[in-house]
Design a protein around this motif. Structure first.
Motif, PDB file in Angstrom:
ATOM      1  N   PHE A   1       0.668  -1.005  -0.113  1.00 60.22           N
ATOM      2  CA  PHE A   1       0.151  -0.043   0.029  1.00 60.22           C
ATOM      3  C   PHE A   1       0.781   1.092  -0.097  1.00 60.22           C
ATOM      4  O   PHE A   1       2.180   0.991   0.304  1.00 60.22           O
ATOM      5  CB  PHE A   1      -1.259  -0.003   1.280  1.00 60.22           C
ATOM      6  CG  PHE A   1       0.133  -0.546   2.708  1.00 60.22           C
ATOM      7  CD1 PHE A   1       0.386   0.461   3.184  1.00 60.22           C
ATOM      8  CD2 PHE A   1      -0.188  -2.077   2.880  1.00 60.22           C
ATOM      9  CE1 PHE A   1       0.909   0.222   4.417  1.00 60.22           C
ATOM     10  CE2 PHE A   1       0.490  -2.544   4.539  1.00 60.22           C
ATOM     11  CZ  PHE A   1       0.907  -0.691   4.819  1.00 60.22           C
TER      12      PHE A   1
ATOM     13  N   THR B   1      -2.029  -2.479  -3.761  1.00 59.36           N
ATOM     14  CA  THR B   1      -4.051  -1.791  -2.918  1.00 59.36           C
ATOM     15  C   THR B   1      -4.468  -0.641  -4.772  1.00 59.36           C
ATOM     16  O   THR B   1      -5.589  -0.841  -4.635  1.00 59.36           O
ATOM     17  CB  THR B   1      -3.634  -0.921  -2.187  1.00 59.36           C
ATOM     18  OG1 THR B   1      -3.139  -0.185  -2.450  1.00 59.36           O
ATOM     19  CG2 THR B   1      -3.453  -1.604  -0.841  1.00 59.36           C
ATOM     20  N   GLU B   2      -4.041  -1.438  -5.492  1.00 57.96           N
ATOM     21  CA  GLU B   2      -4.181  -0.018  -6.981  1.00 57.96           C
ATOM     22  C   GLU B   2      -3.106  -0.499  -7.754  1.00 57.96           C
ATOM     23  O   GLU B   2      -2.461  -0.991  -7.718  1.00 57.96           O
ATOM     24  CB  GLU B   2      -4.053   1.389  -6.318  1.00 57.96           C
ATOM     25  CG  GLU B   2      -3.114   1.928  -5.855  1.00 57.96           C
ATOM     26  CD  GLU B   2      -2.946   3.277  -4.704  1.00 57.96           C
ATOM     27  OE1 GLU B   2      -2.150   4.547  -5.933  1.00 57.96           O
ATOM     28  OE2 GLU B   2      -3.526   3.439  -4.466  1.00 57.96           O
TER      29      GLU B   2
ATOM     30  N   TYR C   1      -2.874  -6.523  -8.061  1.00 59.18           N
ATOM     31  CA  TYR C   1      -4.074  -5.634  -7.248  1.00 59.18           C
ATOM     32  C   TYR C   1      -5.333  -6.428  -7.079  1.00 59.18           C
ATOM     33  O   TYR C   1      -5.240  -7.344  -7.376  1.00 59.18           O
ATOM     34  CB  TYR C   1      -4.216  -4.479  -8.062  1.00 59.18           C
ATOM     35  CG  TYR C   1      -5.165  -4.209  -9.443  1.00 59.18           C
ATOM     36  CD1 TYR C   1      -6.462  -3.969  -9.298  1.00 59.18           C
ATOM     37  CD2 TYR C   1      -4.905  -4.731 -10.250  1.00 59.18           C
ATOM     38  CE1 TYR C   1      -7.584  -3.870 -10.218  1.00 59.18           C
ATOM     39  CE2 TYR C   1      -5.004  -4.263 -11.446  1.00 59.18           C
ATOM     40  CZ  TYR C   1      -6.453  -3.841 -11.559  1.00 59.18           C
ATOM     41  OH  TYR C   1      -7.018  -4.053 -12.431  1.00 59.18           O
ATOM     42  N   LEU C   2      -5.570  -5.643  -6.171  1.00 54.35           N
ATOM     43  CA  LEU C   2      -6.298  -6.487  -5.127  1.00 54.35           C
ATOM     44  C   LEU C   2      -7.743  -7.093  -5.749  1.00 54.35           C
ATOM     45  O   LEU C   2      -7.691  -8.598  -5.690  1.00 54.35           O
ATOM     46  CB  LEU C   2      -6.997  -5.180  -4.091  1.00 54.35           C
ATOM     47  CG  LEU C   2      -6.609  -4.974  -2.768  1.00 54.35           C
ATOM     48  CD1 LEU C   2      -7.234  -3.922  -2.318  1.00 54.35           C
ATOM     49  CD2 LEU C   2      -5.377  -5.759  -2.057  1.00 54.35           C
TER      50      LEU C   2
ATOM     51  N   CYS D   1      -7.095   2.066   5.527  1.00 58.19           N
ATOM     52  CA  CYS D   1      -7.103   1.660   3.398  1.00 58.19           C
ATOM     53  C   CYS D   1      -8.335   1.397   3.731  1.00 58.19           C
ATOM     54  O   CYS D   1      -7.884   0.284   3.278  1.00 58.19           O
ATOM     55  CB  CYS D   1      -6.066   1.620   3.039  1.00 58.19           C
ATOM     56  SG  CYS D   1      -6.231   1.454   1.023  1.00 58.19           S
TER      57      CYS D   1
ATOM     58  N   LEU E   1      -8.340  -1.829   0.978  1.00 61.60           N
ATOM     59  CA  LEU E   1      -7.461  -2.717   1.580  1.00 61.60           C
ATOM     60  C   LEU E   1      -8.479  -3.262   2.676  1.00 61.60           C
ATOM     61  O   LEU E   1      -8.442  -4.740   3.193  1.00 61.60           O
ATOM     62  CB  LEU E   1      -5.893  -2.342   2.829  1.00 61.60           C
ATOM     63  CG  LEU E   1      -5.131  -3.452   2.672  1.00 61.60           C
ATOM     64  CD1 LEU E   1      -5.525  -4.649   1.860  1.00 61.60           C
ATOM     65  CD2 LEU E   1      -4.219  -3.113   3.482  1.00 61.60           C
TER      66      LEU E   1
ATOM     67  N   TRP F   1     -10.960  -5.697   1.096  1.00 57.89           N
ATOM     68  CA  TRP F   1     -10.828  -7.174   0.651  1.00 57.89           C
ATOM     69  C   TRP F   1      -9.950  -7.757   1.694  1.00 57.89           C
ATOM     70  O   TRP F   1     -10.205  -9.048   1.404  1.00 57.89           O
ATOM     71  CB  TRP F   1      -9.208  -6.566  -0.288  1.00 57.89           C
ATOM     72  CG  TRP F   1      -8.537  -7.816  -1.054  1.00 57.89           C
ATOM     73  CD1 TRP F   1      -9.405  -8.366  -2.184  1.00 57.89           C
ATOM     74  CD2 TRP F   1      -7.782  -8.194  -0.468  1.00 57.89           C
ATOM     75  NE1 TRP F   1      -8.255  -9.603  -2.346  1.00 57.89           N
ATOM     76  CE2 TRP F   1      -7.711  -9.524  -1.319  1.00 57.89           C
ATOM     77  CE3 TRP F   1      -6.653  -7.803   0.412  1.00 57.89           C
ATOM     78  CZ2 TRP F   1      -6.346 -10.271  -1.453  1.00 57.89           C
ATOM     79  CZ3 TRP F   1      -5.056  -8.509   0.530  1.00 57.89           C
ATOM     80  CH2 TRP F   1      -5.619  -9.993  -0.542  1.00 57.89           C
TER      81      TRP F   1
END
Length: 316
Positions: A9, A44-45, A62-63, A86, A89, A92
């Motif tokens: 992250f 995370t992105e 990514y997630l 976040c 996150l 997820w």
């Protein structure tokens, strides 16, 4: 083959990621291909994520793409872990950790797990500097303040930064035996088991509160006269209180007894002398108020897991 994923992250601590991943990578040198660790990173992105030291890392996934059931899912620490949650996150992690055989955190990555509601009912640890903050933020967790790492059922958490290496070595030892983990530790020039816990790196006593109270007046006096003999009765007399009332007030303000404060203050003072001077142990013990090297050695071993000589060798 075991799968290990590290979730990244913005503002993560690079060493929290790199240390454990190197342990698993080096372990692969000693393992048959079918037993090797398969390592990956999850962002995370989309795109590269910048670590707290400014280095950018391009995650593998990514997630939204990370739907596998990993053998071990790890969260590093860093300012991005504890400064604020976040949301992607947090959303997820619950499903991802349910799919994983084991999950855990390095250093302050425990806060990420806490924000996602994944610490309640578990024994956990984090960097010594942040244990009090973790305790207050997530009262449902049982925070161990002196452990290098803590394994509780399917959750494994570690202390600060390089403790992630200790955590990873423990995982390797459990997966493939102590010999493989020892071989990895030798390559990394680290020990398999450290002497003592996190307490050896952190002060035992917090700074005296700035506001003046009866308790802080006693604290200041004791700190200025550590080489003198103190009892609860003497400390109480300094502020014209009964020992019983003083002890209750002291415990309410500091969450420790007056004698525990005195012991911690003496250990911290002695630690400073051991780190910064070449004074003989007998002199250190006298100036710190222990009365004898034997008593100082006992309290050092009890509170730090090291004796004074070991402490001086390690930190001076």
């Amino acid at each position: 083959m075991k799968t290990i994923a590290m979730v990244l992250f913005p503002d993560f601590l690079l060493l929290d990621m790199a240390g454990p991943m190197e342990v698993f990578s080096i372990a692969n040198r000693y393992l048959a291909p079918q037993d090797a660790y398969q390592l990956s990173t999850i962002g995370t992105e989309p795109g590269a994520l910048r670590a707290s030291n400014g280095v950018s890392v391009q995650p593998d996934l990514y997630l939204e793409q990370a739907t596998a059931a990993y053998d071990l899912l790890l969260i590093p620490g860093g300012p991005g872990a504890y400064n604020e949650p976040c949301p992607p996150l947090q959303a997820w992690l619950p499903d991802a950790t349910r799919r994983a055989k084991r999950y855990g955190s390095i250093c302050t990555g425990a806060f990420v797990l806490g924000f996602a509601g994944l610490l309640d009912g578990y024994r956990v640890t984090t960097h010594w500097h942040y244990t009090e903050r973790l305790i207050k933020g997530f009262p449902g967790a049982q925070v161990e303040t002196d452990q290098i790492y803590v394994l509780d059922r399917n959750l494994i958490t570690s202390g600060g930064v390089t403790a992630g290496i200790d955590l990873a070595l423990a995982v390797v030892a459990e997966d493939h035996g102590k010999k493989v983990a020892q071989d990895v530790a030798k390559v990394l020039l680290v020990v398999m088991k450290r002497q003592g816990g996190q307490a050896q790196f952190s002060p035992l006593m917090a700074a005296v509160a700035p506001q003046e109270t009866a308790v802080t007046r006693v604290q200041h006096y004791v700190l200025d006269h550590l080489d003198e003999t103190f009892t609860v009765e003497r400390m109480a007399a300094l502020v014209s209180m009964s020992p019983r009332h003083f002890s209750r007030l002291f415990a309410r303000e500091l969450n420790m007894t007056p004698m525990a404060f005195l012991q911690n203050a003496r250990v911290d003072f002695a630690r400073n002398l051991l780190e910064t001077t070449e004074l003989p142990l007998k002199t250190v013990a006298y100036r710190s108020g222990f009365g004898s090297v034997r008593h100082m050695r006992f309290l050092f071993s009890e509170k730090l897991g090291l004796n004074p000589t070991q402490y001086r060798e390690q930190f001076s």
